[in-house]
Write a protein that holds these residues in place. Structure first.
Motif, PDB file in Angstrom:
ATOM      1  N   SER A  64       0.826  -1.205   0.000  1.00  0.00           N
ATOM      2  CA  SER A  64       0.000   0.000   0.000  1.00  0.00           C
ATOM      3  C   SER A  64       0.865   1.263   0.000  1.00  0.00           C
ATOM      4  O   SER A  64       0.374   2.356  -0.264  1.00  0.00           O
ATOM      5  N   ALA A  68      -0.095   5.456  -3.300  1.00  0.00           N
ATOM      6  CA  ALA A  68      -0.080   6.917  -3.440  1.00  0.00           C
ATOM      7  C   ALA A  68       0.910   7.358  -4.518  1.00  0.00           C
ATOM      8  O   ALA A  68       0.610   8.237  -5.333  1.00  0.00           O
ATOM      9  N   LYS A  69       2.084   6.736  -4.533  1.00  0.00           N
ATOM     10  CA  LYS A  69       3.144   7.153  -5.446  1.00  0.00           C
ATOM     11  C   LYS A  69       2.812   6.855  -6.907  1.00  0.00           C
ATOM     12  O   LYS A  69       3.107   7.648  -7.791  1.00  0.00           O
ATOM     13  N   GLY A  72      -1.959   7.501  -7.186  1.00  0.00           N
ATOM     14  CA  GLY A  72      -2.638   8.682  -6.671  1.00  0.00           C
ATOM     15  C   GLY A  72      -3.607   8.426  -5.536  1.00  0.00           C
ATOM     16  O   GLY A  72      -4.503   9.243  -5.285  1.00  0.00           O
ATOM     17  N   TRP A  73      -3.460   7.324  -4.817  1.00  0.00           N
ATOM     18  CA  TRP A  73      -4.349   7.008  -3.698  1.00  0.00           C
ATOM     19  C   TRP A  73      -4.151   8.005  -2.562  1.00  0.00           C
ATOM     20  O   TRP A  73      -3.032   8.226  -2.094  1.00  0.00           O
ATOM     21  N   LEU A  74      -5.250   8.615  -2.100  1.00  0.00           N
ATOM     22  CA  LEU A  74      -5.189   9.626  -1.052  1.00  0.00           C
ATOM     23  C   LEU A  74      -5.744   9.137   0.280  1.00  0.00           C
ATOM     24  O   LEU A  74      -5.673   9.843   1.278  1.00  0.00           O
ATOM     25  N   THR A  77      -3.417   4.051   4.194  1.00  0.00           N
ATOM     26  CA  THR A  77      -2.621   2.978   3.585  1.00  0.00           C
ATOM     27  C   THR A  77      -2.713   1.669   4.371  1.00  0.00           C
ATOM     28  O   THR A  77      -2.057   0.691   4.020  1.00  0.00           O
ATOM     29  N   ALA A  82      -7.432  -0.005   1.038  1.00  0.00           N
ATOM     30  CA  ALA A  82      -6.043  -0.139   0.603  1.00  0.00           C
ATOM     31  C   ALA A  82      -5.666  -1.614   0.480  1.00  0.00           C
ATOM     32  O   ALA A  82      -4.946  -2.008  -0.449  1.00  0.00           O
ATOM     33  N   TYR A 171      -6.801  12.878   5.760  1.00  0.00           N
ATOM     34  CA  TYR A 171      -7.511  12.874   4.473  1.00  0.00           C
ATOM     35  C   TYR A 171      -7.572  14.298   3.914  1.00  0.00           C
ATOM     36  O   TYR A 171      -7.269  14.532   2.738  1.00  0.00           O
ATOM     37  N   LYS A 174      -4.471  15.835   2.471  1.00  0.00           N
ATOM     38  CA  LYS A 174      -4.120  15.325   1.141  1.00  0.00           C
ATOM     39  C   LYS A 174      -5.068  15.840   0.057  1.00  0.00           C
ATOM     40  O   LYS A 174      -4.870  15.575  -1.126  1.00  0.00           O
ATOM     41  N   HIS A 184     -13.378   8.113  -5.092  1.00  0.00           N
ATOM     42  CA  HIS A 184     -11.924   8.105  -5.242  1.00  0.00           C
ATOM     43  C   HIS A 184     -11.408   6.666  -5.358  1.00  0.00           C
ATOM     44  O   HIS A 184     -10.527   6.373  -6.182  1.00  0.00           O
ATOM     45  N   VAL A 188      -9.176   5.042  -8.495  1.00  0.00           N
ATOM     46  CA  VAL A 188      -7.869   4.394  -8.348  1.00  0.00           C
ATOM     47  C   VAL A 188      -7.937   2.943  -8.821  1.00  0.00           C
ATOM     48  O   VAL A 188      -7.022   2.446  -9.498  1.00  0.00           O
TER      49      VAL A 188
END
Length: 207
Positions: A64, A68-69, A72-74, A77, A82, A171, A174, A184, A188
């Motif tokens: 997880s 994000a990297k 783009g998961w905000l 984790t 996740a 949250y 971000k 969201h 993703v």
């Protein structure tokens, strides 16, 4: 002081609470790759591992930390959403390496129906990986997508705005309003599925 030759010191990883060697032996003897799922305080990690006389070899891996990297998961984790996305990732990667069937290796985790552990399994299965399991242990789609988070956040925002800001500060920092987490999540998920669909199409065209 009396000494007994019957007492045997347990293996170090068993003493540290990391490995159940009895279960591990059964899985290794099956000859099937293992879907190894582990949790830290912040992250979810899944690996597809093949055992050989020389040791264990990791065929595919996902964490997880990379959500994000790379996608783009905000959201969090370490939560159920996740965990599902990690399962989806490792499932696609395992299939790309020719692995189609795995057995679940939960280590010393407790198997709780509907929990994060089985969210990983659900993601891997949705990717197309075969993981033997009972259907009643998988979390439902609403749970996986974060519907419970969205409802709680929406209610809290109306009843106690200050607590809402404090409870969901990460949250909001971000740029994600928690009541929109379901949308969201789907975005993703679509990115992950789209990425591997393109790779499969490219391979098919090359062959």
């Amino acid at each position: 002081m009396a000494k007994s030759g019957r007492y045997k010191v347990k293996f170090r990883r068993r003493r540290e609470g990391k490995t159940d060697y009895y279960k591990r032996r059964i899985m290794v003897m099956s000859g099937k790759p293992r879907l190894v799922v582990r949790f830290s305080n912040r992250y979810v990690t899944a690996q597809v591992v093949v055992s050989a006389p020389q040791g264990d070899f990791t065929v595919a891996q996902a964490s997880s930390r990379e959500l994000a990297k790379k996608f783009g998961w905000l959201g969090g984790t370490g939560n159920t959403s996740a965990a599902y996305l990690v399962g989806l990732l490792v499932g696609y990667r395992a299939l790309a390496k020719g692995v189609k069937l795995v057995v679940l290796d939960i280590g010393l985790h407790r198997a709780t129906a509907g929990g994060r552990l089985f969210a990983v399994v659900k993601g891997a299965v949705d990717a197309g990986l075969e993981v033997p399991h009972g259907e009643d242990v998988l979390p439902d789609d609403d749970r996986v997508s974060g519907e419970h988070i969205a409802q709680y956040a929406s209610n809290l925002k109306q009843s106690n705005p200050d607590l809402y800001k404090a409870r969901f500060s990460k949250y909001l920092a971000k740029g994600l309003e928690p009541e929109n987490i379901v949308k969201h999540f789907e975005e993703v998920k679509a990115k992950i599925m789209g990425k591997y669909a393109k790779e499969e199409k490219a391979k098919a065209e090359e062959s």
